[in-house]
Motif scaffolding. Structure first.
Motif, mmCIF file in Angstrom:
data_model
loop_
_atom_site.group_PDB
_atom_site.id
_atom_site.type_symbol
_atom_site.label_atom_id
_atom_site.label_comp_id
_atom_site.label_asym_id
_atom_site.label_seq_id
_atom_site.Cartn_x
_atom_site.Cartn_y
_atom_site.Cartn_z
ATOM 1 N N ARG A 173 42.412 -3.737 99.827
ATOM 2 C CA ARG A 173 43.327 -3.933 98.705
ATOM 3 C C ARG A 173 44.776 -3.647 99.099
ATOM 4 N NH1 ARG A 173 40.185 -2.949 93.751
ATOM 5 N NH2 ARG A 173 42.165 -3.195 92.663
ATOM 6 N N VAL A 174 45.005 -2.671 99.959
ATOM 7 C CA VAL A 174 46.364 -2.399 100.438
ATOM 8 C C VAL A 174 46.867 -3.597 101.239
ATOM 9 C CG1 VAL A 174 47.710 -0.995 102.065
ATOM 10 C CG2 VAL A 174 46.261 0.117 100.353
ATOM 11 N N LEU A 175 46.011 -4.132 102.092
ATOM 12 C CA LEU A 175 46.406 -5.302 102.882
ATOM 13 C C LEU A 175 46.672 -6.522 101.997
ATOM 14 C CD1 LEU A 175 44.043 -4.925 105.967
ATOM 15 C CD2 LEU A 175 46.530 -4.559 105.875
ATOM 16 N N ALA A 176 46.056 -6.554 100.811
ATOM 17 C CA ALA A 176 46.282 -7.649 99.870
ATOM 18 C C ALA A 176 47.489 -7.373 98.968
ATOM 19 C CB ALA A 176 45.037 -7.869 99.018
ATOM 20 N N ASP A 177 48.207 -6.263 99.245
ATOM 21 C CA ASP A 177 49.409 -5.890 98.489
ATOM 22 C C ASP A 177 49.157 -5.700 96.997
ATOM 23 O OD1 ASP A 177 51.198 -5.714 100.624
ATOM 24 O OD2 ASP A 177 51.542 -7.881 100.609
ATOM 25 N N GLU A 178 48.033 -5.109 96.660
ATOM 26 C CA GLU A 178 47.750 -4.856 95.243
ATOM 27 C C GLU A 178 48.552 -3.664 94.736
ATOM 28 O OE1 GLU A 178 43.844 -5.092 93.794
ATOM 29 O OE2 GLU A 178 43.259 -6.608 95.252
ATOM 30 N N ALA A 179 48.768 -3.631 93.443
ATOM 31 C CA ALA A 179 49.563 -2.566 92.813
ATOM 32 C C ALA A 179 48.868 -1.216 92.988
ATOM 33 C CB ALA A 179 49.743 -2.868 91.331
ATOM 34 N N PRO A 180 49.607 -0.206 93.457
ATOM 35 C CA PRO A 180 49.006 1.117 93.690
ATOM 36 C C PRO A 180 48.369 1.730 92.455
ATOM 37 C CG PRO A 180 51.173 1.001 94.714
ATOM 38 C CD PRO A 180 51.007 -0.245 93.893
ATOM 39 N N ASP A 181 48.973 1.577 91.290
ATOM 40 C CA ASP A 181 48.396 2.169 90.079
ATOM 41 C C ASP A 181 47.023 1.576 89.774
ATOM 42 O OD1 ASP A 181 50.625 3.720 89.824
ATOM 43 O OD2 ASP A 181 51.542 2.491 88.240
ATOM 44 N N GLN A 182 46.922 0.270 89.891
ATOM 45 C CA GLN A 182 45.631 -0.376 89.619
ATOM 46 C C GLN A 182 44.614 -0.004 90.690
ATOM 47 O OE1 GLN A 182 44.696 -2.155 86.833
ATOM 48 N NE2 GLN A 182 42.695 -1.840 87.757
ATOM 49 N N LEU A 183 45.060 0.060 91.923
ATOM 50 C CA LEU A 183 44.164 0.437 93.015
ATOM 51 C C LEU A 183 43.611 1.840 92.795
ATOM 52 C CD1 LEU A 183 42.780 0.025 95.716
ATOM 53 C CD2 LEU A 183 44.930 0.677 96.835
ATOM 54 N N ALA A 184 44.456 2.779 92.435
ATOM 55 C CA ALA A 184 44.009 4.154 92.197
ATOM 56 C C ALA A 184 42.962 4.204 91.092
ATOM 57 C CB ALA A 184 45.192 5.045 91.849
ATOM 58 N N ALA A 185 43.204 3.471 90.018
ATOM 59 C CA ALA A 185 42.242 3.443 88.913
ATOM 60 C C ALA A 185 40.922 2.815 89.358
ATOM 61 C CB ALA A 185 42.830 2.678 87.728
ATOM 62 N N ASP A 186 41.011 1.744 90.122
ATOM 63 C CA ASP A 186 39.795 1.073 90.599
ATOM 64 C C ASP A 186 39.007 1.950 91.571
ATOM 65 O OD1 ASP A 186 40.480 -1.071 89.028
ATOM 66 O OD2 ASP A 186 41.142 -2.346 90.693
ATOM 67 N N VAL A 187 39.704 2.659 92.441
ATOM 68 C CA VAL A 187 39.016 3.545 93.391
ATOM 69 C C VAL A 187 38.296 4.654 92.629
ATOM 70 C CG1 VAL A 187 39.361 5.245 95.237
ATOM 71 C CG2 VAL A 187 40.465 3.016 95.370
ATOM 72 N N ARG A 188 38.952 5.233 91.628
ATOM 73 C CA ARG A 188 38.290 6.251 90.805
ATOM 74 C C ARG A 188 37.041 5.686 90.140
ATOM 75 N NH1 ARG A 188 43.528 7.815 89.875
ATOM 76 N NH2 ARG A 188 43.734 6.543 88.006
ATOM 77 N N ALA A 189 37.159 4.500 89.568
ATOM 78 C CA ALA A 189 36.014 3.883 88.875
ATOM 79 C C ALA A 189 34.894 3.556 89.860
ATOM 80 C CB ALA A 189 36.468 2.622 88.139
ATOM 81 N N GLN A 190 35.250 2.964 90.998
ATOM 82 C CA GLN A 190 34.224 2.613 91.995
ATOM 83 C C GLN A 190 33.573 3.873 92.565
ATOM 84 O OE1 GLN A 190 33.045 -0.345 92.909
ATOM 85 N NE2 GLN A 190 34.437 -1.589 91.707
ATOM 86 N N GLY A 191 34.370 4.903 92.817
ATOM 87 C CA GLY A 191 33.826 6.170 93.312
ATOM 88 C C GLY A 191 32.874 6.788 92.311
ATOM 89 N N THR A 192 33.255 6.778 91.061
ATOM 90 C CA THR A 192 32.387 7.320 90.009
ATOM 91 C C THR A 192 31.067 6.563 89.975
ATOM 92 O OG1 THR A 192 34.284 8.044 88.701
ATOM 93 C CG2 THR A 192 32.203 7.721 87.526
ATOM 94 N N ARG A 193 31.130 5.243 90.050
ATOM 95 C CA ARG A 193 29.894 4.441 90.039
ATOM 96 C C ARG A 193 29.056 4.693 91.289
ATOM 97 N NH1 ARG A 193 33.094 0.562 87.278
ATOM 98 N NH2 ARG A 193 33.692 -0.523 89.159
#
Length: 106
Positions: A63-83
């Motif tokens: 996602r970093v290499l795809a230049d995604e927004a850091p705020d959205q990435l952080a939220a997605d990582v938290r959600a994926q980690g929780t799952r």
């Protein structure tokens, strides 16, 4: 940079292996461990936990290499980690609480 360097990839893999081994030792030392299979069980659990960790690292890199927004990435990582950890929690919920018999014991 890590993905493009065989030396850095090897070092990263060694660091993950070292962390997994240390985690397995810590899990095996937890109260409730009684049988020689506890070492194997602890190693399997440590690898499963580190598998989630590794999957999250890979997700962040992509996602970093795809230049995604850091705020959205952080939220997605938290959600994926929780799952990911919830999935393991269902299968490892009783780790250290009960012993699983092997087919030879049945």
């Amino acid at each position: 940079m890590i993905a493009d360097s065989p030396t850095l990839r090897a070092r990263e893999q060694q660091a993950i292996t070292d962390a997994t081994t240390a985690l397995a030792a810590r899990l095996a030392a937890e109260p409730g461990g009684t049988a020689e299979t506890d070492e194997v069980t602890a190693y399997v659990a440590a690898n499963a936990l580190m598998g989630v960790h590794r999957a999250l690292i890979d997700l962040v890199r992509r996602r970093v290499l795809a230049d995604e927004a850091p705020d959205q990435l952080a939220a997605d990582v938290r959600a994926q980690g929780t799952r990911g950890f919830a999935l393991l929690g269902e299968g490892l919920a009783e780790f250290g609480v009960r012993t699983v018999s092997s087919p030879a014991d049945r």
